[in-house]
Scaffold this motif. Structure first.
Motif, mmCIF file in Angstrom:
data_model
loop_
_atom_site.group_PDB
_atom_site.id
_atom_site.type_symbol
_atom_site.label_atom_id
_atom_site.label_comp_id
_atom_site.label_asym_id
_atom_site.label_seq_id
_atom_site.Cartn_x
_atom_site.Cartn_y
_atom_site.Cartn_z
ATOM 1 N N TRP A 173 -6.750 0.261 4.438
ATOM 2 C CA TRP A 173 -7.960 -0.518 4.198
ATOM 3 C C TRP A 173 -8.585 -0.938 5.519
ATOM 4 C CZ3 TRP A 173 -3.407 -2.755 1.643
ATOM 5 C CH2 TRP A 173 -2.627 -3.539 2.500
ATOM 6 N N TYR B 75 -7.045 7.007 -4.093
ATOM 7 C CA TYR B 75 -5.806 6.301 -3.747
ATOM 8 C C TYR B 75 -6.074 5.199 -2.734
ATOM 9 C CZ TYR B 75 -2.303 8.999 -6.277
ATOM 10 O OH TYR B 75 -1.515 9.532 -7.262
ATOM 11 N N SER C 11 0.861 -1.183 0.000
ATOM 12 C CA SER C 11 0.000 0.000 0.000
ATOM 13 C C SER C 11 0.895 1.229 0.000
ATOM 14 C CB SER C 11 -0.930 0.019 1.221
ATOM 15 O OG SER C 11 -0.178 -0.028 2.426
ATOM 16 N N SER C 12 0.337 2.370 -0.355
ATOM 17 C CA SER C 12 1.099 3.611 -0.415
ATOM 18 C C SER C 12 1.751 3.894 0.940
ATOM 19 C CB SER C 12 0.164 4.758 -0.808
ATOM 20 O OG SER C 12 0.865 5.974 -0.857
ATOM 21 N N GLN D 251 -1.419 0.925 4.814
ATOM 22 C CA GLN D 251 -2.439 -0.111 4.974
ATOM 23 C C GLN D 251 -3.825 0.529 5.197
ATOM 24 O OE1 GLN D 251 -0.521 -3.095 7.803
ATOM 25 N NE2 GLN D 251 1.142 -1.608 7.469
ATOM 26 N N ASP E 201 -5.478 0.995 -3.153
ATOM 27 C CA ASP E 201 -4.777 0.109 -2.220
ATOM 28 C C ASP E 201 -5.671 -1.059 -1.799
ATOM 29 O OD1 ASP E 201 -2.357 1.450 -2.218
ATOM 30 O OD2 ASP E 201 -2.818 2.666 -0.451
#
Length: 221
Positions: free
Chosen positions: A54, A137, A47-48, A52, A141
């Protein structure tokens, strides 16, 4: 562990080549240790800045599955499958307390002190600079993590289906996020044992949508 569990995982190319979107599932449960392995492989996704961003909710209670199905235009694969993963995306994750992520990066040796000190300011600045694109974004992810799930599931003898047919506000109510206006639902993925085979419907030739250097210079393969 159930006797129907696949004991020899597929390699990644085989899982990619074999995977199909399954719309009907057996009701056989997923063994707890297999479910844990799925979760571990899912959250291994990149992930960026490793933020994380999410929230992954796997729905297995029968009443919860029924409610989620109702929020998804009554699609029955959610009711049939033993577990359905809801991938939500948090656009504000980069502005929250990053200490656990930064400290873990130090502990593993993946990041040094200089990197961590840089990230302390770079991550919030990057997130703030995204503005309205923060949602986009975060969804990207979450989708990357969902792709990890479906390939991990396929490799372990399970089947999946990416679902786009759902009503976001209703799904958020089901997962207990109705009061969070910023949280986005990225995708919904039932997971279980296939009740039907599905053939590969084929793909367009590379030359139709794969180019070299710029669009209009088709890749012939």
């Amino acid at each position: 562990m159930s006797s129907i569990t696949q004991t020899q995982p597929l390699d990644v190319p085989s899982a990619i080549a074999q995977r199909r979107s399954i719309k009907t599932f057996k009701t056989d449960p997923i063994a707890p240790e297999l479910l844990k392995q799925l979760v571990e492989l899912t959250v291994a996704a990149p992930s960026s800045y490793n933020i994380q961003d999410w929230q992954i909710i796997f729905v297995q209670d029968e009443a919860q599955k029924a409610a989620l199905s109702a929020a998804s235009w009554n699609q029955q694969q959610i009711v049939q499958a033993p577990v359905t993963f809801v991938f939500a995306a948090d656009p504000n994750a980069g502005e929250q307390n990053l200490t656990p992520i930064l400290e873990r990066g130090l502990e593993t040796g993946a990041w040094n002190e200089g990197t961590v000190n840089y990230f302390k300011t770079a991550i919030p600045q990057f997130q703030a600079g995204l503005g309205e694109k923060r949602r986009e974004y975060a969804i990207k992810d979450a989708i990357i993590a969902a792709t990890h799930l479906v390939l991990a599931a396929e490799s372990l003898g399970l089947s999946t289906c990416f679902m786009n047919g759902w009503i976001e506000d209703q799904v958020k109510q089901v997962i207990g996020a109705g009061d969070n206006p910023d949280l986005a639902i990225a995708v919904v993925v039932p997971v279980g044992y296939a009740a039907e085979p599905r053939l590969n419907p084929g793909r367009l030739p590379f030359s139709s949508n794969v180019s070299v250097d710029r669009i209009g210079n088709p890749y012939a393969g």
